[in-house]
Scaffold this motif. Sequence first.
Motif, short mmCIF file in Angstrom:
data_model
loop_
_atom_site.label_atom_id
_atom_site.label_comp_id
_atom_site.label_asym_id
_atom_site.label_seq_id
_atom_site.Cartn_x
_atom_site.Cartn_y
_atom_site.Cartn_z
N GLN A 175 46.02 -45.77 5.97
CA GLN A 175 45.98 -45.84 7.43
C GLN A 175 47.25 -45.21 7.99
O GLN A 175 48.32 -45.81 7.89
CB GLN A 175 45.87 -47.33 7.82
CG GLN A 175 46.12 -47.67 9.26
CD GLN A 175 44.86 -47.53 10.09
OE1 GLN A 175 43.77 -47.36 9.58
NE2 GLN A 175 45.02 -47.59 11.39
N SER B 254 49.28 -46.68 12.77
CA SER B 254 48.99 -48.01 12.24
C SER B 254 48.05 -48.79 13.14
O SER B 254 47.26 -49.59 12.66
CB SER B 254 50.28 -48.85 12.13
OG SER B 254 51.20 -48.24 11.29
N SER B 257 42.49 -46.77 14.90
CA SER B 257 41.66 -46.43 13.74
C SER B 257 40.42 -45.69 14.20
O SER B 257 39.96 -45.87 15.33
CB SER B 257 41.27 -47.70 12.99
OG SER B 257 40.75 -47.36 11.71
N ARG B 278 38.35 -42.78 17.81
CA ARG B 278 39.61 -43.46 17.51
C ARG B 278 39.99 -44.36 18.67
O ARG B 278 40.05 -43.92 19.82
CB ARG B 278 40.73 -42.46 17.26
CG ARG B 278 42.03 -43.13 16.81
CD ARG B 278 43.18 -42.15 16.60
NE ARG B 278 43.06 -41.35 15.40
CZ ARG B 278 43.38 -41.76 14.17
NH1 ARG B 278 43.83 -42.99 13.97
NH2 ARG B 278 43.23 -40.95 13.14
#
Lengths: 356, 356
Positions: A175, B254, B257, B278
């Motif tokens: 990630q 981080s 996603s 995202r």
Amino acid sequence: MYTNSVLQTDYPWTKTPLVASAPMLNIAMAPLAVSVSAAGGLGFLAGGFDVSALESNLEEAVHLIKQSSAPIQETYASTAVLPIGVGFLNWGADLPKSIAAIEKYRPCAAWLFGPRSIPDDLRPWVEQVRAVTEGKTKIWVQVGTVAEAVAVAEALNPDVLVVQGADAGGHGLAQSASVITLVPEVKDVLTTRQVKNDIPLLAAGGIVDGRGMAASLALGASGVAMGTRFLASSEAKIARGYQDEVLRVSDGGSNTSRSKVYDRARGILSWPVQYDGRGVINKSYIDSAEGGMSDEENRALYKEELKKGDLGWGPNGRLTTYAGTGVGLVKTKLPAGEIITNMIQEAKAILQQLKA
Amino acid sequence: MYTNSVLQTDYPWTKTPLVASAPMLNIAMAPLAVSVSAAGGLGFLAGGFDVSALESNLEEAVHLIKQSSAPIQETYASTAVLPIGVGFLNWGADLPKSIAAIEKYRPCAAWLFGPRSIPDDLRPWVEQVRAVTEGKTKIWVQVGTVAEAVAVAEALNPDVLVVQGADAGGHGLAQSASVITLVPEVKDVLTTRQVKNDIPLLAAGGIVDGRGMAASLALGASGVAMGTRFLASSEAKIARGYQDEVLRVSDGGSNTSRSKVYDRARGILSWPVQYDGRGVINKSYIDSAEGGMSDEENRALYKEELKKGDLGWGPNGRLTTYAGTGVGLVKTKLPAGEIITNMIQEAKAILQQLKA
């Protein structure tokens, strides 16, 4: 802006901007590391997670350095510090053996990566490396997030941070962002927190030529670290099948993927959970990701595939082609020195043109 | 190098390097699009997949343009071409209604994205847009891989390719590289295949400031397209909770996603299978990715969360914060014009410094 006095002081034979070659497991051996440094870069020898061959590899490097270009010969003669670094996979590498090798050979840098935690797998390394070489072996730590960069900078006071983005080949955080946002955010946060003034950042992940280098400098890096590009160097210790696949693959974002399956198929199960690896999409990947094949079967097929040798690589093969998304930009095999010379020249030409 | 005569001819009010604002669904409405163009960028109005409000939004844009900066007022008065573009999600937008709006208002560009296939959802658009405006409405097509860039360039002869990398917020290809390798590889392949000489590429995905802009130019782009940065503009039509979350989130790699869960939780199920989006990691994501929550339950909880309004955003919320990995670099809300002026100035300063 792209001259960095710390880097030029610590590694006096290097050109600017700095190009480091990554310590790719089993591939970045003494010939590649020494050739990179001989061309004005900073070559890293792979120490990996099993350091049993480290001393003999360093011995080979000493031998090659003594026959190499004047700048690195002279640096070594006058300082007794090896003008190459060594990279470790800290979740597995044996600390006492590694420290013994570092004390004996004094590489200019130790590149630390893949710890289970900072206290367990980085802090004792940093303390002991610095102690046995009186700080001559500089501490490079590879990070993949802003949080990691801050934690490492505050806990360890590293000499260099290698900031690895998601395009990188081989192992990295599952990630993460690419260098396009990661490098500037790390830079800003370290500056704001005043962790350390001007710690050099090297951008890693997707940089294969002068364009990527110029972009990295614009983002705030002091140089670059490259793996994938050096897979197609004359000095890489790499199977023909692997290297041919690197030269063949195009459209790097489409034809590589981040996954843990490449490790599982090879029976390498000890990486901390947050890591995976980017490799060219092949049968191991497709059978697992799309076909739901069990790891056991995938591993058995991988073992069979090994018998094919060079023919085991490729989109219909099962042997792992770790490579970053920049693989599509790698079209020719070249000596490492030419790779470095060409990219520095290209980056400078781009910056000249863009300014105009 | 960063002046591109095609762009300057086609959009005469724009500054170089070109900054386009992405047609973010429900957020990039007339005030943002016009402010971006008024500052010398190229603002896009979101047409989206439901174009029922497109004509009234374009009418509002005309009204705003007539009160806006001299360059865009004059362009509009002298050419009758609107100095803003319109973006479409081509898997869903109604072609006849869209063409009618384009014919009537003549936006300077149509940004096409998200087709099920080129023949089904792009080719008829390109032909009809060009026909009804005699080519005055330029064709921009967003792509995310080298293969897509080649296919689009060969089939459609677009005026601009928006080359979107994996760091981008909101929708994009689930499988892609970042701009660090995607932009140069697209550039090389188009050059090698001689598809079209010097088709301008705009880099998208992770670009939020002058560093990202300078890097994009080094990679071979003629300009940039930005979404995430404009989420924190004064003119974005955005909920306070969403905007506050954009300003809060750090460590973009981080804390965002790529996932399809954000669509599924909102009941948006029509995107072609190769796309995901995202967004900032939140409860919808964690419950699905880590807890295995069913889409049905996730959707029910999302609907409940809507009642909380602005409090529904955040790491413990369920409302979607689509944003790219550059979100960690977005720390202040600014008028769109200042964002553009600042980043062009910053990029130029970086290029000056790097050359030295």
